[in-house]
Design an enzyme around this catalytic site. Structure first.
Site, PDB file in Angstrom:
ATOM      1  N   HIS A  85       0.897  -1.134  -0.020  1.00 16.28           N
ATOM      2  CA  HIS A  85      -0.289   0.041  -0.033  1.00 16.28           C
ATOM      3  C   HIS A  85       0.691   1.198   0.209  1.00 16.28           C
ATOM      4  O   HIS A  85       2.277   1.207  -0.049  1.00 16.28           O
ATOM      5  CB  HIS A  85      -0.934  -0.144   0.953  1.00 16.28           C
ATOM      6  CG  HIS A  85      -0.309   0.060   2.560  1.00 16.28           C
ATOM      7  ND1 HIS A  85       0.239  -1.072   2.843  1.00 16.28           N
ATOM      8  CD2 HIS A  85      -0.343   1.290   3.453  1.00 16.28           C
ATOM      9  CE1 HIS A  85       0.789  -0.640   4.317  1.00 16.28           C
ATOM     10  NE2 HIS A  85       0.384   0.443   4.498  1.00 16.28           N
ATOM     11  N   ASP A  89       6.585   4.346   4.884  1.00 10.98           N
ATOM     12  CA  ASP A  89       7.400   3.412   5.209  1.00 10.98           C
ATOM     13  C   ASP A  89       7.299   1.976   4.566  1.00 10.98           C
ATOM     14  O   ASP A  89       8.181   1.053   4.829  1.00 10.98           O
ATOM     15  CB  ASP A  89       7.040   2.976   7.013  1.00 10.98           C
ATOM     16  CG  ASP A  89       5.815   2.453   7.060  1.00 10.98           C
ATOM     17  OD1 ASP A  89       4.765   2.934   6.660  1.00 10.98           O
ATOM     18  OD2 ASP A  89       5.633   1.252   7.666  1.00 10.98           O
TER      19      ASP A  89
END
Length: 355
Positions: A85, A89
């Site tokens: 997604h 991070d």
């Protein structure tokens, strides 16, 4: 806060999977972002790239040289990079990983032409709501804009990403099947690894604690989808037992944890409905004293009365999402306002949701 289990920077967790820690521990990332190398031999599939820490590239290189070694000199270390997604991070390390893959190839002894990795992600419809519209938070467009074209293999239409789709099979030396599991974000995916009887859950289910989400209705639907997929008759490749999360340790009792996630959300929903079914306190509630109304903030104060007040504001986001779900279910109505000041009324008396 639950004490975090120490995780090694590199760990072979099965014959098919090596976990490489993103070297970015923190309040929201726990021990750091878990990235995974999928395959028995090169070329491997890499799931996520961390947030771009220099230390991560060093650790990933060590994983290639010492754990997920290259057995075929005419094939690159990486054939594919799958992004679970759009959160920073998980995508920030794309440039550094591509540069590492190219450097490792150049240091090899093959005379074969280099085949740059393909980048994969589930597409986001142009009109889809979500945090990806917040440009200062979504760093992915800037990451992609700066990518030298010779470092990756573009999609047939020339775009950076090869679009993932539901039930797609990614074939390396280990099969991986894509499941679209939105809720945490609109493009969130999970990945079934049949040979391991394992499900990679990204940020939808964590190894410790509970996950955050953008859309509670979609999130609960995805949790139920994942739970059903754990049963062998619901999965074309057989079920799963283990969960490989994007944060935290491997879960050996994956389906039980997912069931707990669902139960927790339904319990919270029942608590919100219970509060709204009572009369709001006239001395605190908004609205007229003859017909006081519950605000989102007052619901939070009621449900979190035994918690430190410093936790009330973070909790308000989750309660707001619960109220929005109940609104879409036709159980409550927003009378006025927005955010913590939104005012709500119960439309129907309902029984406690089945747990």
């Amino acid at each position: 806060m639950e004490k975090l289990e120490a995780l090694p920077s590199v760990a072979r967790i099965s014959e098919n999977v090596v976990r490489v820690l993103g070297q970015n521990p923190g309040k929201f990332t726990l021990q750091g972002t878990n990235t995974y190398l999928i395959g028995k031999q090169n070329p491997y599939i890499l799931i996520d790239t961390g947030e771009g820490k220099e230390e991560y590239v060093t650790v990933l290189e060590a994983a290639f040289r010492e754990t997920a070694i290259s057995t075929n000199p005419d094939e690159p270390y990486l054939s594919d990079i799958v992004i679970s997604h759009w959160h920073h991070d998980h995508v920030g390390g794309i440039p550094e990983v591509l540069l590492l893959a190219r450097r490792l190839w150049n240091e090899g002894k093959s005379s074969a032409p280099y085949k740059p990795p393909r980048l994969h992600k589930f597409p986001i419809p142009a009109d889809a709501p979500g945090g990806h519209h917040i440009t200062e938070y979504n760093t992915l467009p800037k990451v992609l804009e700066a990518l030298p074209k010779e470092l990756y293999t573009p999609a047939p239409d020339g775009s950076h990403f090869h679009d993932l789709f539901e039930s797609q099979l990614l074939n390396s030396s280990t099969i991986a099947r894509i499941l679209h599991t939105p809720g945490h974000t609109v493009d969130s995916i999970s990945i079934h690894i049949p040979e391991d009887k394992a499900l990679y859950t990204a940020d939808t289910v964590l190894g410790q604690g509970t996950a955050v989400f953008e859309d509670l209705s979609a999130y609960i639907l995805s949790l139920n989808k994942m739970l059903r997929y754990g049963e062998s008759d619901e999965s074309p490749d057989g079920g799963y037992i283990t969960v490989y999360p994007a944060h935290g340790p491997v879960l050996k009792n994956g389906k039980e944890v997912i069931s707990t996630y669902i139960k927790h959300r339904l319990e919270r929903e029942a608590q919100v409905l219970q509060v709204l079914s009572t009369n709001a306190p006239a001395d605190e509630a908004v609205g007229t004293t003859s017909e006081p109304q519950w605000s989102t903030w007052l619901v939070v104060k009621n449900l979190y009365a035994s918690y430190p007040e410093s936790l009330w504001l973070p909790a308000a986001r989750g309660i707001d999402l619960h109220l929005r779900k109940l609104e879409s279910d036709g159980l409550v109505e927003r009378v006025s306002g927005d955010g913590v000041n939104a005012k709500w009324k119960l439309l129907h008396r309902v029984s406690t949701p089945s747990l």
